[in-house]
Design an enzyme around this catalytic site. Structure first.
Site, PDB file in Angstrom:
ATOM      1  N   ASP A 131       0.844  -1.195   0.000  1.00  0.00           N
ATOM      2  CA  ASP A 131       0.000   0.000   0.000  1.00  0.00           C
ATOM      3  C   ASP A 131       0.882   1.250   0.000  1.00  0.00           C
ATOM      4  O   ASP A 131       1.923   1.257  -0.648  1.00  0.00           O
ATOM      5  CB  ASP A 131      -0.949  -0.045   1.208  1.00  0.00           C
ATOM      6  N   ASP A 164      -0.019   1.396  18.395  1.00  0.00           N
ATOM      7  CA  ASP A 164      -0.738   0.130  18.267  1.00  0.00           C
ATOM      8  C   ASP A 164      -0.005  -0.877  17.379  1.00  0.00           C
ATOM      9  O   ASP A 164      -0.368  -2.057  17.354  1.00  0.00           O
ATOM     10  CB  ASP A 164      -2.140   0.362  17.696  1.00  0.00           C
ATOM     11  N   HIS A 221      -3.555   5.849   4.081  1.00  0.00           N
ATOM     12  CA  HIS A 221      -4.287   4.705   3.543  1.00  0.00           C
ATOM     13  C   HIS A 221      -3.660   3.383   3.976  1.00  0.00           C
ATOM     14  O   HIS A 221      -4.342   2.459   4.427  1.00  0.00           O
ATOM     15  CB  HIS A 221      -4.309   4.823   2.023  1.00  0.00           C
ATOM     16  N   ASN A 242     -13.896   0.996  -6.228  1.00  0.00           N
ATOM     17  CA  ASN A 242     -14.934   1.917  -5.754  1.00  0.00           C
ATOM     18  C   ASN A 242     -15.499   2.776  -6.885  1.00  0.00           C
ATOM     19  O   ASN A 242     -15.917   3.897  -6.654  1.00  0.00           O
ATOM     20  CB  ASN A 242     -14.362   2.849  -4.684  1.00  0.00           C
ATOM     21  N   ALA A 283      -7.696  -7.147  -9.221  1.00  0.00           N
ATOM     22  CA  ALA A 283      -8.652  -7.996  -8.501  1.00  0.00           C
ATOM     23  C   ALA A 283      -9.468  -8.863  -9.446  1.00  0.00           C
ATOM     24  O   ALA A 283     -10.029  -9.886  -9.033  1.00  0.00           O
ATOM     25  CB  ALA A 283      -9.594  -7.136  -7.651  1.00  0.00           C
ATOM     26  N   SER A 334     -11.212  -0.695  -0.113  1.00  0.00           N
ATOM     27  CA  SER A 334      -9.908  -0.701   0.554  1.00  0.00           C
ATOM     28  C   SER A 334     -10.043  -1.155   2.001  1.00  0.00           C
ATOM     29  O   SER A 334      -9.160  -1.829   2.533  1.00  0.00           O
ATOM     30  CB  SER A 334      -9.296   0.709   0.549  1.00  0.00           C
TER      31      SER A 334
END
Length: 453
Positions: free
Chosen positions: A199, A208, A231, A329, A344, A402
């Site tokens: 990405d 985290d 992103h 999208n 994809a 995403s």
């Protein structure tokens, strides 16, 4: 061979605006070509291109030095990704005829395609001409985009407001996505499983995520793996975030997995096929069981999938690595529905659609329209998704296929932990068999909503 590759038309891009104001890029290419090689004769194929078409001598990319890959490609060199059996070459206009003739005649070359430019799968891309803008500008632009998107959501969801409220989730402890996919009920954590996210990079200082990285590499020349877009950090958080984040709710699926980060999209959220293939090659070399890619390039109705990416995905599968990718999208339902994007749309890559909190298809999610591949395989939460974001913001709510994709990638890591001896193909079958079936057409959601083991 791809018709555009055969005629050698110049690179370029077309853009179009939907009624909802969503900018979509179309058909943007570089001056490079992807060469699918016979695994047993890769050296022969590249040598033929060098001797007959004057292509630069090819260097082997074994995954150990990804930074050098980006530099060599930018300087006009040729690369062979050993794990995938794919070469990347640059051709000047006066070399095109010889390049095409050699590719057609040489038995060691299976096919050749023009290299596309891909984007982070977000609802609205940066306006044309913003390359080189500052990170502050991009973040400000993103905030403005979110406001527009919220208005669009109100328009599409107003008719179903009662159902949405009835299906509301209490997110005080865990996100709605982790609840809907039963991650919160699972005893598996992804421990011992390597997950690669390709990405825009990552914020390695995020509280985290610190201490979880097995490898962090940039495949973008001149840019570190730091994430200035946000992103990549968001997608990594969903796939691999911790069970007990610094502040609730929990948002990560495979909370004890080992994270591999490949920055394949630049600081404007875009990157070529070769960067993505370099990242996949690297992930396969390092034994990652899952590769999550929330990126894509729009394709037209009736357009076939990339044979190069399909063969690369098949070779990754045989090596034990399953690729998961966002369906895209580009839609603006109900008036406009676009086909699943590249890559994809390759049959051997899992294409992920997005659902909203009412577990209906998100208005932007693409559909399996094109025959001969191009289907949606499975769906996951993709609207109102809370996850990690570069500091100091720390967390942010986003939407898109995403955001759906890393839910699936994380759950595959749970399945890999539960089934340590399973092949990548077997993990794919287990994932699809365990989905919660839906009354929504399979063209929109595949087998249904992904579920944790």
């Amino acid at each position: 061979m791809n018709r555009d590759a055969a005629n050698g038309s110049p690179r370029g891009a077309r853009s179009e605006m939907s009624d909802a104001g969503v900018m979509r890029q179309k058909d943007e290419f570089t001056d490079r070509f992807l060469v699918l090689l016979d695994p047993g004769a890769a050296d022969q194929g590249m040598a033929a291109l060098q001797s007959k078409a004057g292509i630069a001598r090819a260097e082997r990319a074994r995954g150990a030095e990804p930074e050098a890959v980006a530099e060599m490609l930018e300087q006009g060199g040729s690369i062979v990704f050993e794990e995938l059996g794919v070469g990347v070459v640059r051709a000047a206009p006066d070399q095109l005829h010889a390049l095409q003739a050699t590719a057609q005649e040489e038995s060691a070359i299976i096919t050749m395609e023009r290299e596309r430019v891909l984007y982070a799968t977000q609802l609205v891309a940066a306006p044309p001409g913003t390359a080189g803008t500052t990170a502050d500008y991009l973040r400000g632009y993103q905030d403005g985009v979110e406001e527009l998107v919220n208005h669009a959501l109100q328009r599409f969801e107003a008719a179903n407001l009662a159902e949405v409220l009835a299906a509301a989730f209490d997110e005080s402890q865990a996100t709605w996505g982790l609840q809907a996919t039963r991650v919160v009920e699972s005893t598996f954590t992804g421990q011992g499983v390597k997950v690669a996210v390709l990405d825009t990079g990552v914020d390695r200082t995020h509280p985290d995520l610190m201490g979880r990285f097995g490898g962090v590499k940039s495949f973008v020349q001149g840019e570190t793996a730091d994430d200035v877009v946000g992103h990549g950090t968001h997608c990594i958080g969903t796939a691999c975030g911790p069970k007990a984040p610094r502040s609730l709710p929990r948002y990560g699926v495979a909370c004890e997995s080992e994270i591999f980060v490949g920055k394949v999209l630049n600081n404007q959220g875009r990157g070529p096929d070769s960067s993505i293939l370099a990242g996949v090659n690297w992930a396969v070399r390092h034994g990652c069981r899952v590769v999550s890619m929330s990126l894509g390039a729009p394709i037209g109705v009736g357009q076939r999938f990339s044979r190069v990416f399909e063969h690369a995905a098949q070779r990754a599968l045989r090596a034990g690595t399953l690729i998961v990718c966002a369906a895209g999208n580009g839609s603006d339902r109900p008036d406009l529905i676009e086909p699943v994007e590249h890559p994809a749309n390759c049959p051997s890559i899992l294409a992920v659609a997005a659902l909203d909190k009412d577990q209906k298809v998100a208005f932007f999610s693409n559909r399996g329209i094109n025959p001969d591949g191009g289907q949606v395989d499975i769906a996951a939460p993709g609207v109102g998704v809370i996850s990690a974001f570069p500091m100091p913001k720390e967390h942010k709510t986003l939407m898109g296929t995403s955001m759906a994709t890393p839910h699936v990638a994380g759950i595959l890591a749970l399945l890999a932990q539960a089934n340590p001896d399973a092949s990548a193909a077997e993990l794919k079958s287990l994932l699809l068999a365990g989905a919660r079936r839906s009354t929504i057409p399979g063209a929109d959601v595949g087998v249904g909503l992904v579920q944790a083991p």
